[in-house]
Design a protein around this motif. Sequence first.
Motif, PDB file in Angstrom:
ATOM      1  N   ARG A   7      99.294  23.257 114.033  1.00 54.65           N
ATOM      2  CA  ARG A   7      99.653  22.654 115.317  1.00 54.65           C
ATOM      3  C   ARG A   7     101.103  22.963 115.682  1.00 54.65           C
ATOM      4  O   ARG A   7     101.408  23.223 116.849  1.00 54.65           O
ATOM      5  CB  ARG A   7      99.427  21.148 115.276  1.00 54.65           C
ATOM      6  N   ILE A   8     102.002  22.932 114.688  1.00 52.38           N
ATOM      7  CA  ILE A   8     103.409  23.250 114.944  1.00 52.38           C
ATOM      8  C   ILE A   8     103.520  24.676 115.467  1.00 52.38           C
ATOM      9  O   ILE A   8     104.246  24.940 116.437  1.00 52.38           O
ATOM     10  CB  ILE A   8     104.265  23.049 113.669  1.00 52.38           C
ATOM     11  N   SER A   9     102.804  25.600 114.852  1.00 53.77           N
ATOM     12  CA  SER A   9     102.865  27.004 115.290  1.00 53.77           C
ATOM     13  C   SER A   9     102.350  27.166 116.708  1.00 53.77           C
ATOM     14  O   SER A   9     102.962  27.856 117.528  1.00 53.77           O
ATOM     15  CB  SER A   9     102.053  27.886 114.341  1.00 53.77           C
ATOM     16  N   ILE A  32     106.038  16.680 114.055  1.00 53.14           N
ATOM     17  CA  ILE A  32     107.066  16.785 113.011  1.00 53.14           C
ATOM     18  C   ILE A  32     107.226  15.449 112.285  1.00 53.14           C
ATOM     19  O   ILE A  32     107.333  15.410 111.056  1.00 53.14           O
ATOM     20  CB  ILE A  32     108.393  17.290 113.606  1.00 53.14           C
ATOM     21  N   ASP A  33     107.221  14.343 113.040  1.00 56.73           N
ATOM     22  CA  ASP A  33     107.334  13.029 112.402  1.00 56.73           C
ATOM     23  C   ASP A  33     106.183  12.790 111.429  1.00 56.73           C
ATOM     24  O   ASP A  33     106.386  12.308 110.313  1.00 56.73           O
ATOM     25  CB  ASP A  33     107.360  11.911 113.450  1.00 56.73           C
ATOM     26  N   ARG A  34     104.965  13.115 111.850  1.00 53.65           N
ATOM     27  CA  ARG A  34     103.797  12.929 110.976  1.00 53.65           C
ATOM     28  C   ARG A  34     103.889  13.838 109.746  1.00 53.65           C
ATOM     29  O   ARG A  34     103.556  13.423 108.638  1.00 53.65           O
ATOM     30  CB  ARG A  34     102.505  13.199 111.753  1.00 53.65           C
ATOM     31  N   THR A  35     104.352  15.062 109.955  1.00 62.00           N
ATOM     32  CA  THR A  35     104.502  15.996 108.841  1.00 62.00           C
ATOM     33  C   THR A  35     105.493  15.457 107.822  1.00 62.00           C
ATOM     34  O   THR A  35     105.229  15.492 106.609  1.00 62.00           O
ATOM     35  CB  THR A  35     104.958  17.377 109.356  1.00 62.00           C
ATOM     36  N   ALA A  56     106.310  12.357 107.284  1.00 66.64           N
ATOM     37  CA  ALA A  56     105.728  11.194 106.606  1.00 66.64           C
ATOM     38  C   ALA A  56     104.757  11.633 105.518  1.00 66.64           C
ATOM     39  O   ALA A  56     104.774  11.094 104.399  1.00 66.64           O
ATOM     40  CB  ALA A  56     105.016  10.302 107.625  1.00 66.64           C
ATOM     41  N   LEU A  57     103.916  12.617 105.813  1.00 68.81           N
ATOM     42  CA  LEU A  57     102.970  13.106 104.811  1.00 68.81           C
ATOM     43  C   LEU A  57     103.675  13.833 103.671  1.00 68.81           C
ATOM     44  O   LEU A  57     103.253  13.732 102.515  1.00 68.81           O
ATOM     45  CB  LEU A  57     101.945  14.035 105.450  1.00 68.81           C
ATOM     46  N   GLU A  58     104.723  14.574 103.993  1.00 67.90           N
ATOM     47  CA  GLU A  58     105.472  15.266 102.944  1.00 67.90           C
ATOM     48  C   GLU A  58     106.078  14.271 101.953  1.00 67.90           C
ATOM     49  O   GLU A  58     106.192  14.558 100.762  1.00 67.90           O
ATOM     50  CB  GLU A  58     106.567  16.140 103.548  1.00 67.90           C
ATOM     51  N   ALA A  59     106.444  13.100 102.437  1.00 73.16           N
ATOM     52  CA  ALA A  59     106.991  12.072 101.550  1.00 73.16           C
ATOM     53  C   ALA A  59     105.902  11.470 100.669  1.00 73.16           C
ATOM     54  O   ALA A  59     106.150  11.134  99.505  1.00 73.16           O
ATOM     55  CB  ALA A  59     107.664  10.977 102.373  1.00 73.16           C
ATOM     56  N   LEU A  60     104.685  11.337 101.198  1.00 72.08           N
ATOM     57  CA  LEU A  60     103.575  10.763 100.439  1.00 72.08           C
ATOM     58  C   LEU A  60     102.944  11.766  99.473  1.00 72.08           C
ATOM     59  O   LEU A  60     102.384  11.385  98.444  1.00 72.08           O
ATOM     60  CB  LEU A  60     102.490  10.264 101.393  1.00 72.08           C
ATOM     61  N   HIS A  61     103.008  13.009  99.824  1.00 71.04           N
ATOM     62  CA  HIS A  61     102.307  14.074  99.099  1.00 71.04           C
ATOM     63  C   HIS A  61     102.580  14.101  97.585  1.00 71.04           C
ATOM     64  O   HIS A  61     101.634  14.130  96.797  1.00 71.04           O
ATOM     65  CB  HIS A  61     102.641  15.425  99.739  1.00 71.04           C
ATOM     66  N   PRO A  62     103.828  14.070  97.129  1.00 68.65           N
ATOM     67  CA  PRO A  62     104.065  14.170  95.676  1.00 68.65           C
ATOM     68  C   PRO A  62     103.502  12.989  94.878  1.00 68.65           C
ATOM     69  O   PRO A  62     103.195  13.119  93.703  1.00 68.65           O
ATOM     70  CB  PRO A  62     105.589  14.213  95.554  1.00 68.65           C
ATOM     71  N   ARG A  63     103.365  11.834  95.512  1.00 70.91           N
ATOM     72  CA  ARG A  63     102.902  10.630  94.812  1.00 70.91           C
ATOM     73  C   ARG A  63     101.389  10.441  94.887  1.00 70.91           C
ATOM     74  O   ARG A  63     100.851   9.521  94.297  1.00 70.91           O
ATOM     75  CB  ARG A  63     103.601   9.404  95.397  1.00 70.91           C
ATOM     76  N   SER A  64     100.701  11.319  95.642  1.00 71.33           N
ATOM     77  CA  SER A  64      99.259  11.131  95.813  1.00 71.33           C
ATOM     78  C   SER A  64      98.481  11.924  94.772  1.00 71.33           C
ATOM     79  O   SER A  64      98.964  12.918  94.233  1.00 71.33           O
ATOM     80  CB  SER A  64      98.848  11.557  97.223  1.00 71.33           C
ATOM     81  N   THR A  65      97.273  11.453  94.520  1.00 63.99           N
ATOM     82  CA  THR A  65      96.395  12.130  93.560  1.00 63.99           C
ATOM     83  C   THR A  65      94.958  12.076  94.068  1.00 63.99           C
ATOM     84  O   THR A  65      94.618  11.283  94.952  1.00 63.99           O
ATOM     85  CB  THR A  65      96.450  11.446  92.174  1.00 63.99           C
ATOM     86  N   GLY A  66      94.141  12.924  93.503  1.00 60.73           N
ATOM     87  CA  GLY A  66      92.708  12.909  93.779  1.00 60.73           C
ATOM     88  C   GLY A  66      92.372  13.166  95.233  1.00 60.73           C
ATOM     89  O   GLY A  66      93.008  13.993  95.898  1.00 60.73           O
ATOM     90  N   PRO A  67      91.376  12.430  95.762  1.00 58.87           N
ATOM     91  CA  PRO A  67      90.928  12.642  97.149  1.00 58.87           C
ATOM     92  C   PRO A  67      92.038  12.410  98.182  1.00 58.87           C
ATOM     93  O   PRO A  67      92.096  13.084  99.195  1.00 58.87           O
ATOM     94  CB  PRO A  67      89.799  11.628  97.327  1.00 58.87           C
ATOM     95  N   GLU A  68      92.908  11.441  97.867  1.00 61.96           N
ATOM     96  CA  GLU A  68      94.019  11.173  98.794  1.00 61.96           C
ATOM     97  C   GLU A  68      94.941  12.391  98.883  1.00 61.96           C
ATOM     98  O   GLU A  68      95.368  12.788  99.972  1.00 61.96           O
ATOM     99  CB  GLU A  68      94.792   9.941  98.334  1.00 61.96           C
TER     100      GLU A  68
END
Length: 152
Positions: A72-74, A41-44, A46-58
């Motif tokens: 994995r959560i399921s 959940i912590d990793r999720t 963190a990624l959810e916070a980065l997701h809107p600002r990322s572009t391209g391959p990232e």
Amino acid sequence: MFDPRLATVAATIQTAIAPVFLLAGIGAILNVLAGRLSRIIDRTRALEALHPRSTGPEHDRHVWELRILDRRISVINAALSLCVASAVAVCLVVALLFVARLVNLHIGQAVAVIFIATMAMLTTGLILFLIEVRISLRAIHVRSELLEREGR
């Protein structure tokens, strides 16, 4: 007939010791599963916070990892649910042992069936735990551009 003699209670406690140790083991397993769920959940988050600002391959990598984290959560949630259900069933077995002994009920077959179901749920929960670990290990890889190869 109700028979609360000390010898009866002591004998029932002796019979219930093995399921109680099983319950302690299940508690330790639940602690591990809950810890893994917490880290996922912590990793999720963190990624959810980065997701809107990322572009391209990232961005694509974030989406890929979020999908894996969701799976994995399921899986870990199902493992937790089965292990909790098995712990509840162990408690039921122990309670039935006392009730059966104290009121002279002949429910050995029912207790055995519940115990078999307990072990089936615990086994399935552990298999799901193994699956979740395998999913996490398959998902972990260091991007080649971050690796410093010898001889460069």
